[in-house]
Design a protein around this motif. Sequence first.
Motif, PDB file in Angstrom:
ATOM      1  N   GLY A 103       0.810  -1.207   0.000  1.00  0.00           N
ATOM      2  CA  GLY A 103       0.000   0.000   0.000  1.00  0.00           C
ATOM      3  C   GLY A 103       0.848   1.264   0.000  1.00  0.00           C
ATOM      4  N   LEU A 104       0.222   2.377  -0.278  1.00  0.00           N
ATOM      5  CA  LEU A 104       0.923   3.655  -0.237  1.00  0.00           C
ATOM      6  C   LEU A 104      -0.055   4.765   0.091  1.00  0.00           C
ATOM      7  CD1 LEU A 104       1.727   5.100  -3.752  1.00  0.00           C
ATOM      8  CD2 LEU A 104       0.234   3.148  -3.462  1.00  0.00           C
ATOM      9  N   VAL A 105       0.504   5.900   0.478  1.00  0.00           N
ATOM     10  CA  VAL A 105      -0.277   7.086   0.825  1.00  0.00           C
ATOM     11  C   VAL A 105       0.034   8.173  -0.191  1.00  0.00           C
ATOM     12  CG1 VAL A 105      -0.637   8.900   2.543  1.00  0.00           C
ATOM     13  CG2 VAL A 105      -0.348   6.513   3.276  1.00  0.00           C
ATOM     14  N   LEU A 106      -0.993   8.806  -0.721  1.00  0.00           N
ATOM     15  CA  LEU A 106      -0.853   9.917  -1.653  1.00  0.00           C
ATOM     16  C   LEU A 106      -1.361  11.181  -0.981  1.00  0.00           C
ATOM     17  CD1 LEU A 106      -2.241   8.226  -4.897  1.00  0.00           C
ATOM     18  CD2 LEU A 106       0.150   8.503  -4.242  1.00  0.00           C
ATOM     19  N   LYS A 107      -0.507  12.171  -0.860  1.00  0.00           N
ATOM     20  CA  LYS A 107      -0.910  13.441  -0.252  1.00  0.00           C
ATOM     21  C   LYS A 107      -1.496  14.352  -1.333  1.00  0.00           C
ATOM     22  CE  LYS A 107       2.488  13.206   3.478  1.00  0.00           C
ATOM     23  NZ  LYS A 107       1.475  12.925   4.508  1.00  0.00           N
ATOM     24  N   LYS A 108      -2.609  14.973  -1.026  1.00  0.00           N
ATOM     25  CA  LYS A 108      -3.275  15.817  -2.006  1.00  0.00           C
ATOM     26  C   LYS A 108      -2.357  16.941  -2.483  1.00  0.00           C
ATOM     27  CE  LYS A 108      -7.701  18.109  -2.898  1.00  0.00           C
ATOM     28  NZ  LYS A 108      -8.040  17.190  -3.989  1.00  0.00           N
ATOM     29  N   GLY A 109      -1.566  17.491  -1.556  1.00  0.00           N
ATOM     30  CA  GLY A 109      -0.672  18.584  -1.931  1.00  0.00           C
ATOM     31  C   GLY A 109       0.455  18.164  -2.854  1.00  0.00           C
ATOM     32  N   GLY A 110       0.746  16.871  -2.897  1.00  0.00           N
ATOM     33  CA  GLY A 110       1.845  16.408  -3.726  1.00  0.00           C
ATOM     34  C   GLY A 110       1.411  15.548  -4.894  1.00  0.00           C
ATOM     35  N   THR A 122      -6.373  -8.425  -3.918  1.00  0.00           N
ATOM     36  CA  THR A 122      -7.367  -8.733  -2.886  1.00  0.00           C
ATOM     37  C   THR A 122      -7.251  -7.790  -1.699  1.00  0.00           C
ATOM     38  OG1 THR A 122      -5.923 -10.348  -1.805  1.00  0.00           O
ATOM     39  CG2 THR A 122      -7.355 -11.161  -3.563  1.00  0.00           C
ATOM     40  N   GLY A 123      -8.380  -7.628  -1.012  1.00  0.00           N
ATOM     41  CA  GLY A 123      -8.411  -6.804   0.191  1.00  0.00           C
ATOM     42  C   GLY A 123      -8.163  -5.338  -0.069  1.00  0.00           C
ATOM     43  N   LEU A 124      -8.484  -4.858  -1.268  1.00  0.00           N
ATOM     44  CA  LEU A 124      -8.197  -3.462  -1.626  1.00  0.00           C
ATOM     45  C   LEU A 124      -9.107  -2.514  -0.854  1.00  0.00           C
ATOM     46  CD1 LEU A 124      -6.679  -1.423  -3.406  1.00  0.00           C
ATOM     47  CD2 LEU A 124      -8.440  -1.786  -5.160  1.00  0.00           C
ATOM     48  N   THR A 125      -8.484  -1.620  -0.112  1.00  0.00           N
ATOM     49  CA  THR A 125      -9.211  -0.625   0.674  1.00  0.00           C
ATOM     50  C   THR A 125      -8.699   0.755   0.305  1.00  0.00           C
ATOM     51  OG1 THR A 125      -9.571  -2.174   2.496  1.00  0.00           O
ATOM     52  CG2 THR A 125      -9.741   0.179   3.001  1.00  0.00           C
ATOM     53  N   LEU A 126      -9.618   1.653  -0.039  1.00  0.00           N
ATOM     54  CA  LEU A 126      -9.279   3.019  -0.422  1.00  0.00           C
ATOM     55  C   LEU A 126      -9.972   3.984   0.519  1.00  0.00           C
ATOM     56  CD1 LEU A 126      -9.806   2.788  -4.317  1.00  0.00           C
ATOM     57  CD2 LEU A 126      -7.721   2.303  -3.007  1.00  0.00           C
ATOM     58  N   THR A 127      -9.197   4.845   1.154  1.00  0.00           N
ATOM     59  CA  THR A 127      -9.762   5.887   2.015  1.00  0.00           C
ATOM     60  C   THR A 127      -9.238   7.238   1.545  1.00  0.00           C
ATOM     61  OG1 THR A 127      -7.953   5.622   3.621  1.00  0.00           O
ATOM     62  CG2 THR A 127      -9.967   4.360   4.010  1.00  0.00           C
ATOM     63  N   GLY A 128     -10.052   8.270   1.726  1.00  0.00           N
ATOM     64  CA  GLY A 128      -9.679   9.606   1.276  1.00  0.00           C
ATOM     65  C   GLY A 128      -9.898   9.827  -0.205  1.00  0.00           C
ATOM     66  N   PHE A 129     -10.594   8.904  -0.863  1.00  0.00           N
ATOM     67  CA  PHE A 129     -10.902   8.997  -2.280  1.00  0.00           C
ATOM     68  C   PHE A 129     -12.382   9.311  -2.497  1.00  0.00           C
ATOM     69  CE2 PHE A 129      -7.027   6.428  -2.609  1.00  0.00           C
ATOM     70  CZ  PHE A 129      -6.412   6.963  -3.745  1.00  0.00           C
ATOM     71  N   LYS A 130     -12.688   9.855  -3.659  1.00  0.00           N
ATOM     72  CA  LYS A 130     -14.079  10.105  -4.032  1.00  0.00           C
ATOM     73  C   LYS A 130     -14.860   8.799  -4.094  1.00  0.00           C
ATOM     74  CE  LYS A 130     -16.862  12.362  -7.640  1.00  0.00           C
ATOM     75  NZ  LYS A 130     -16.787  13.153  -8.912  1.00  0.00           N
ATOM     76  N   TYR A 131     -14.204   7.741  -4.564  1.00  0.00           N
ATOM     77  CA  TYR A 131     -14.836   6.425  -4.651  1.00  0.00           C
ATOM     78  C   TYR A 131     -14.067   5.459  -3.747  1.00  0.00           C
ATOM     79  CZ  TYR A 131     -16.620   8.699  -8.849  1.00  0.00           C
ATOM     80  OH  TYR A 131     -17.191   9.589  -9.730  1.00  0.00           O
ATOM     81  N   SER A 180      -9.779   6.511 -12.951  1.00  0.00           N
ATOM     82  CA  SER A 180     -10.238   7.900 -12.726  1.00  0.00           C
ATOM     83  C   SER A 180     -10.892   8.123 -11.370  1.00  0.00           C
ATOM     84  CB  SER A 180     -11.194   8.348 -13.843  1.00  0.00           C
ATOM     85  OG  SER A 180     -10.519   8.427 -15.063  1.00  0.00           O
ATOM     86  N   ASN A 181     -10.220   7.687 -10.313  1.00  0.00           N
ATOM     87  CA  ASN A 181     -10.637   8.079  -8.973  1.00  0.00           C
ATOM     88  C   ASN A 181     -10.042   9.448  -8.667  1.00  0.00           C
ATOM     89  OD1 ASN A 181     -11.832   7.858  -6.423  1.00  0.00           O
ATOM     90  ND2 ASN A 181     -11.191   5.726  -6.179  1.00  0.00           N
ATOM     91  N   GLU A 182     -10.470  10.059  -7.546  1.00  0.00           N
ATOM     92  CA  GLU A 182      -9.977  11.384  -7.175  1.00  0.00           C
ATOM     93  C   GLU A 182      -9.735  11.447  -5.672  1.00  0.00           C
ATOM     94  OE1 GLU A 182     -12.366  14.610  -8.718  1.00  0.00           O
ATOM     95  OE2 GLU A 182     -13.073  13.360 -10.370  1.00  0.00           O
ATOM     96  N   ILE A 183      -8.688  12.178  -5.286  1.00  0.00           N
ATOM     97  CA  ILE A 183      -8.380  12.372  -3.875  1.00  0.00           C
ATOM     98  C   ILE A 183      -9.270  13.483  -3.329  1.00  0.00           C
ATOM     99  CG2 ILE A 183      -6.595  13.056  -2.223  1.00  0.00           C
ATOM    100  CD1 ILE A 183      -4.526  11.884  -4.145  1.00  0.00           C
ATOM    101  N   THR A 184      -9.973  13.202  -2.235  1.00  0.00           N
ATOM    102  CA  THR A 184     -10.861  14.197  -1.627  1.00  0.00           C
ATOM    103  C   THR A 184     -10.363  14.683  -0.268  1.00  0.00           C
ATOM    104  OG1 THR A 184     -12.218  12.402  -0.712  1.00  0.00           O
ATOM    105  CG2 THR A 184     -12.908  13.345  -2.822  1.00  0.00           C
TER     106      THR A 184
END
Length: 217
Positions: free
Chosen positions: A145-152, A168-177, A193-197
């Motif tokens: 996994g990794l973390v994407l900062k909106k500012g970067g 498997t086990g894909l979990t996305l948080t902080g995304f539009k979807y 085409s997901n987006e960081i919110t």
Amino acid sequence: MQALIISGGHLEDGFAASYIENYDFGLTIAVDSGMSFFYRQGWAPDYIVGDFDSVKPEILQSFLELKEDKPKVLQFQPEKDETDTEIAIRTAIGQGCGAIHILGATGSRLDHVLGNIHLLGMAMERVVEVIMADPNNRIRMVREGLVLKKGGQYGKYVSLLPFTPQVTGLTLTGFKYPLDQYTLECYHSLGVSNEITGEQAEISFRDGVLLVIESKD
């Protein structure tokens, strides 16, 4: 140590020069016609690599005739098993680089683009991060996994494509979807085409390999 590889695909000088300013590269490699960028900038790479079938002869000769900072030359026959870009990546790994940035790896030759994307996995298996970038895309391959900062973030969109039959086990948080413990399978376009919110977005998964593409319109 970080390495910069300039490959022989489409490259905009302004973008490349701006990108390079943000990093401290301990090793630079020009792949065949990628030498043209260094020539135009008045820089000498540490290595020039390839079969030299696409670089202008006068540009190649200018580097071979340097008295100082002369690049190491790795020349190969056109009939070989590896592409020039693969040889460059293997050279950077052999020199102990833990991260590699590749510019000029995209363009009109879709076969070369897809081949270069596959090379991200070759480096990933050796625990070396490789980032392919052009003015519109930043591409990585990950098995963790990794973390994407909106500012970067590199662009508005984040696409996740499975590079194994399943992730498997894909979990996305902080995304539009968002997703929660989802199994992402090949041959579907769900991850496009997901987006960081939030201030940052987190991607985590249990097993598999993901291609992560940050894109601008």
